[in-house]
Design a protein around this motif. Structure first.
Motif, PDB file in Angstrom:
ATOM      1  N   ASN A  76       0.174   4.270   1.201  1.00 36.79           N
ATOM      2  CA  ASN A  76       0.009   4.872   2.418  1.00 36.79           C
ATOM      3  C   ASN A  76      -0.704   4.061   3.366  1.00 36.79           C
ATOM      4  O   ASN A  76      -1.701   4.207   3.987  1.00 36.79           O
ATOM      5  CB  ASN A  76      -0.716   6.127   2.314  1.00 36.79           C
ATOM      6  N   PRO A  77      -0.038   2.960   4.125  1.00 35.69           N
ATOM      7  CA  PRO A  77      -0.633   2.111   5.021  1.00 35.69           C
ATOM      8  C   PRO A  77      -0.703   2.531   6.255  1.00 35.69           C
ATOM      9  O   PRO A  77       0.000   3.415   6.977  1.00 35.69           O
ATOM     10  CB  PRO A  77       0.097   0.935   4.827  1.00 35.69           C
ATOM     11  N   LEU A 100       3.067   0.031   8.948  1.00 40.21           N
ATOM     12  CA  LEU A 100       4.147   0.459   8.094  1.00 40.21           C
ATOM     13  C   LEU A 100       4.956  -0.929   7.085  1.00 40.21           C
ATOM     14  O   LEU A 100       5.424  -0.480   6.361  1.00 40.21           O
ATOM     15  CB  LEU A 100       5.322   1.172   8.886  1.00 40.21           C
ATOM     16  N   ASP A 122       3.451  -2.879   5.563  1.00 45.24           N
ATOM     17  CA  ASP A 122       2.636  -3.021   4.416  1.00 45.24           C
ATOM     18  C   ASP A 122       3.058  -1.799   3.467  1.00 45.24           C
ATOM     19  O   ASP A 122       2.593  -1.766   2.202  1.00 45.24           O
ATOM     20  CB  ASP A 122       1.135  -2.750   4.574  1.00 45.24           C
ATOM     21  N   ARG A 123       3.959  -0.902   3.730  1.00 52.13           N
ATOM     22  CA  ARG A 123       4.432   0.234   2.759  1.00 52.13           C
ATOM     23  C   ARG A 123       5.035  -0.479   1.318  1.00 52.13           C
ATOM     24  O   ARG A 123       5.707  -1.303   1.464  1.00 52.13           O
ATOM     25  CB  ARG A 123       5.127   1.171   3.398  1.00 52.13           C
ATOM     26  N   THR A 139       0.852  -1.296   0.082  1.00 50.76           N
ATOM     27  CA  THR A 139       0.045   0.089  -0.020  1.00 50.76           C
ATOM     28  C   THR A 139       0.851   1.303   0.072  1.00 50.76           C
ATOM     29  O   THR A 139       1.863   1.246   0.351  1.00 50.76           O
ATOM     30  CB  THR A 139      -0.931   0.039   1.281  1.00 50.76           C
ATOM     31  N   ASN A 166      -0.410   7.985   9.610  1.00 54.16           N
ATOM     32  CA  ASN A 166      -0.447   6.935   8.292  1.00 54.16           C
ATOM     33  C   ASN A 166      -1.904   6.409   8.072  1.00 54.16           C
ATOM     34  O   ASN A 166      -2.464   6.013   9.083  1.00 54.16           O
ATOM     35  CB  ASN A 166       0.606   5.913   8.158  1.00 54.16           C
TER      36      ASN A 166
END
Length: 291
Positions: free
Chosen positions: A104-105, A108, A110-111, A102, A180
């Protein structure tokens, strides 16, 4: 150049051409099948992730509603559940991975990395008909294939946690903060589900199968080469050689030779029968002259 040499040269060039064409076709076919196998594995992993997501929403989250009012439970989030479950697979198969990358998860981890962000950009810039991207890339563990599908905010309920911090549950803000995972919009592509599967083993199996096949083909050719040469010698070269020797004797007036067998109907037998008639005719002619 004798018949045997000409025959063997022709046979060799025919085999060489067939060997090259068969090798090229079989190699491409095996490589294509290997890639298709990897794609099936990746698709199965993607479907497993979707199944986990659905199970979390329909079977797990309803039983946690009361606890969610007191504490935010990441296990109730479909993306978290799918990622955690498939991470268990990575403990035994580290080359396999699943990530909900993502831009903008909230979490973090998952960034999206640079290459994952590029995939998300493709989905964001493409039309809605682009449902999947399949590609290959080099990784520290080797060549891998990936399947990516867009994460689109299609459910307005998602905006309860991802629109603005003020609308998000306080329990979630305590766990992840307010920096976030916000600013998402309805129908916007915010990330991509990415499954990566190693290609090394299927490709190695395909290479092994190709080597075995080509070695078997070579063995068959050698066997056929020997058998055909034996048949050529027995059925053609030896009879012709005997006829040549007999013709030499007849040309010097020596008719004390055995006649050739006329039992068969092939060309060599017909030639032998013709030679026998010629020998008898010459012998009678010589006897008439001597008389």
């Amino acid at each position: 150049m004798g018949i045997r040499t000409k025959f063997n040269l022709a046979l060799f060039f025919v085999f060489l051409l067939g060997f090259a064409v068969t090798g090229a076709v079989s190699y491409q076919l095996l490589q294509r099948n290997a890639r298709a196998e990897v794609v099936r594995h990746a698709e199965l992993m993607m479907e497993a992730a979707l199944a986990i997501r659905g199970y979390t929403v329909n079977q797990v989250r309803p039983h946690l509603e009361e606890r969610l009012a007191v504490a935010f439970l990441p296990q109730s989030v479909p993306a978290y559940a799918a990622t955690e479950t498939l991470n268990e697979i990575r403990k035994k198969h580290p080359d396999y991975s699943y990530k909900e990358a993502t831009l903008n998860p909230t979490n973090l981890r998952d960034r999206a990395t640079d290459w994952e962000a590029d995939l998300v950009s493709v989905f964001r810039n493409a039309n809605a008909a682009t449902k999947e991207i399949i590609g290959e890339r080099e990784t520290p563990t080797g060549h891998s294939l990936y399947i990516a599908r867009p994460i689109r905010v299609s459910d307005p309920a998602c905006l309860a946690c991802h629109s603005v911090p003020a609308a998000a549950p306080e329990t979630m803000l305590k766990l992840y903060g307010s920096a976030n995972g916000f600013g998402w919009k309805l129908n916007e592509v915010v990330g991509a589900q990415v499954v990566s599967v190693p290609m090394s083993l299927p490709v190695e199996n395909a290479q092994r199968a190709f080597t075995t096949f080509m070695a078997s083909l070579l063995a068959v050719f050698v066997f056929a080469f020997v058998v055909l040469n034996l048949m050529l010698s027995w059925m053609i070269i030896q009879p012709i050689r005997r006829m040549s020797q007999a013709a030499d004797k007849v040309s010097t007036g020596d008719f004390a030779i055995e006649e050739f067998a006329e039992a068969g109907k092939d060309e060599i037998s017909i030639l032998g029968a013709s030679f026998n008639r010629m020998r008898r005719s010459l012998q009678k002619a010589m006897q008439m002259i001597d008389a």
